[in-house]
Design an enzyme around this catalytic site. Structure first.
Site, PDB file in Angstrom:
ATOM      1  N   CYS A  11       0.821  -1.224   0.000  1.00 20.74           N
ATOM      2  CA  CYS A  11       0.000   0.000   0.000  1.00 20.74           C
ATOM      3  C   CYS A  11       0.847   1.263   0.000  1.00 20.74           C
ATOM      4  O   CYS A  11       0.401   2.316  -0.441  1.00 20.74           O
ATOM      5  CB  CYS A  11      -0.932   0.005   1.209  1.00 20.74           C
ATOM      6  SG  CYS A  11      -1.943  -1.461   1.265  1.00 20.74           S
ATOM      7  N   HIS A  17      -3.920   6.904   1.040  1.00 19.17           N
ATOM      8  CA  HIS A  17      -4.191   5.579   0.476  1.00 19.17           C
ATOM      9  C   HIS A  17      -5.625   5.182   0.840  1.00 19.17           C
ATOM     10  O   HIS A  17      -6.112   5.503   1.932  1.00 19.17           O
ATOM     11  CB  HIS A  17      -3.186   4.587   1.055  1.00 19.17           C
ATOM     12  CG  HIS A  17      -3.556   3.158   0.843  1.00 19.17           C
ATOM     13  ND1 HIS A  17      -3.861   2.668  -0.401  1.00 19.17           N
ATOM     14  CD2 HIS A  17      -3.696   2.115   1.710  1.00 19.17           C
ATOM     15  CE1 HIS A  17      -4.172   1.381  -0.290  1.00 19.17           C
ATOM     16  NE2 HIS A  17      -4.079   1.025   0.980  1.00 19.17           N
ATOM     17  N   ASN A  24     -10.004  -1.076  -2.239  1.00 15.47           N
ATOM     18  CA  ASN A  24      -8.576  -0.832  -2.005  1.00 15.47           C
ATOM     19  C   ASN A  24      -7.787  -1.349  -3.209  1.00 15.47           C
ATOM     20  O   ASN A  24      -7.683  -2.552  -3.405  1.00 15.47           O
ATOM     21  CB  ASN A  24      -8.173  -1.560  -0.718  1.00 15.47           C
ATOM     22  CG  ASN A  24      -6.700  -1.414  -0.377  1.00 15.47           C
ATOM     23  OD1 ASN A  24      -5.902  -0.972  -1.198  1.00 15.47           O
ATOM     24  ND2 ASN A  24      -6.336  -1.797   0.834  1.00 15.47           N
TER      25      ASN A  24
END
Ligand code: UT7
Length: 331
Positions: free
Chosen positions: A114, A258, A288
């Site tokens: 991430c 993020h 995500n």
């Protein structure tokens, strides 16, 4: 010394929309549960069987090159951030380099999950400042959908992730803008709290029938621990960037975190006292997308007029590793 600025951005989301209701038909979950815990409404999955992150990255890279007013042949180096590479080896940067018709230029894979896009910006920034390259293509791209477990056992992870790609052209500039600082962190003690174990070179064979039966080729996560650490480390790393640059929260035009979980970003906003309209979120539509989430979010924020040239923008990420990072830039 030149600075590295984002000269153009691009994105690509596959057109196959998978809603929470679609997932609820495959295993025991619900639209209510997913929206309440994560904010996610739908995500995109790659179409077909033979589509890798490098394929999703092509239109994103083309859009970024166009936005930068360049030709693809102007790209001097590629950095590809991903946790879902096309193959175990070679890296997706090499695969993409071929597909973009850029034989011979350097191509680097960066495996920082991430935080991968911010780590990649940091590497590109260093190369540009030292004068090694003037135009670098930085890509974040993921195909998660082929590695998710569509059963009750995997539901905590499966509902979170989506496929997508984002790209940026980093270029040398003498203007008073660009990347002001990056702050990179990791703590490998938590490696197994969010990981995909198999195939693994430490086992012989790397992938066995037993591994498959045990489901060790699916990602596993200690969701509570990830959440807890994320809401602790994101404010820390944002404050680190503010202090390093002698600026305050009110100087920041937009926070582009993020997109792991809407609740994480809301929690971080409340902790720091950032008004919700100053935090850009699009996880509702894409889930995500890991290394792709920040370039996609920044690109959409610019297109929606929420970030414009000259604005101070704060990027921040937390994820598997654990890794976390921030980047302060002037657009
Ligand atoms: O980039 C980093 C990526 N990862 C993250 O950011 C994850 C961070 N963590 C989270 O977002 C949250 O921990 C989750 C959204 C993953 C889970 O939320 P939670 O409030 O921590 O739930 P939990 O894991 O404590 O589970 C609560 C209940 C459990 O049932 P019981 O034991 O209370 O009966 C789970 O089995 O929710 C159940 N559950 C689900 N129910 C419906 C877990 N996943 C699901 C699901 N649908 N998809």
């Amino acid at each position: 010394m030149p600075r590295a600025a984002i000269l153009g951005l691009g994105q690509y989301l596959p057109d196959r929309v998978v809603t929470n209701h679609d997932l609820a038909r495959m295993f025991n979950t619900s639209d209510d549960w997913i929206q309440q815990r994560t904010g996610i409404v739908e995500r995109r999955y790659a179409n077909g069987d033979d589509v890798g992150g490098s394929d999703l990255a092509i239109p994103a890279a083309e859009e970024a090159v166009k936005a930068a007013g360049m030709r693809m042949s102007d790209v001097e180096f590629i950095i590809f951030a991903t946790l879902s590479p096309d193959y175990f080896f070679p890296g997706s940067a090499c695969v993409l380099q071929d597909k973009l018709g850029l034989p011979g230029i350097g191509a680097l894979d960066l495996r920082n999950q991430c935080s991968g896009f911010i780590y990649s910006l940091s590497v590109a920034d260093a190369f540009i400042r030292m004068g090694k390259y003037e135009r670098i293509l930085v890509v974040g791209a993921e195909v998660h959908s082929t590695a998710l477990e569509y059963t009750d056992r995997g539901r905590d992870v499966t509902v979170l992730f989506g496929d997508g790609a984002g790209a940026a052209i980093l270029g040398a500039t003498e203007e008073d803008r660009g990347i002001l600082s990056t702050h990179l962190h990791a703590d490998g003690r938590f490696a197994k709290d969010l990981w995909l174990e198999i195939p693994a070179s430490r086992y012989n064979p790397r992938l066995s029938k037993e591994h498959l039966e045990q489901g060790r080729h699916y990602p596993r996560m200690n969701g509570r621990k990830v959440f807890k650490m994320a809401v602790e480390k994101l404010p820390e790393v944002i404050n680190e960037a503010l202090t390093a640059n002698g600026v305050t929260l009110s100087d920041i035009a937009l926070f582009v975190p993020h997109q792991a979980n809407l609740r994480i970003n809301e929690f971080v906003g409340e902790t720091l006292g950032i008004p919700p309209e100053k935090i850009y979120n699009n996880i509702q539509r894409y889930g995500n997308t890991t290394a792709a989430s920040i370039p996609i979010a920044l690109n959409e924020a610019i297109h929606e007029g929420k970030a414009k040239k000259g604005d101070l923008i704060m990027l921040a990420a937390f994820g598997s590793g654990f890794t976390w990072a921030s980047c302060l830039l002037r657009l």
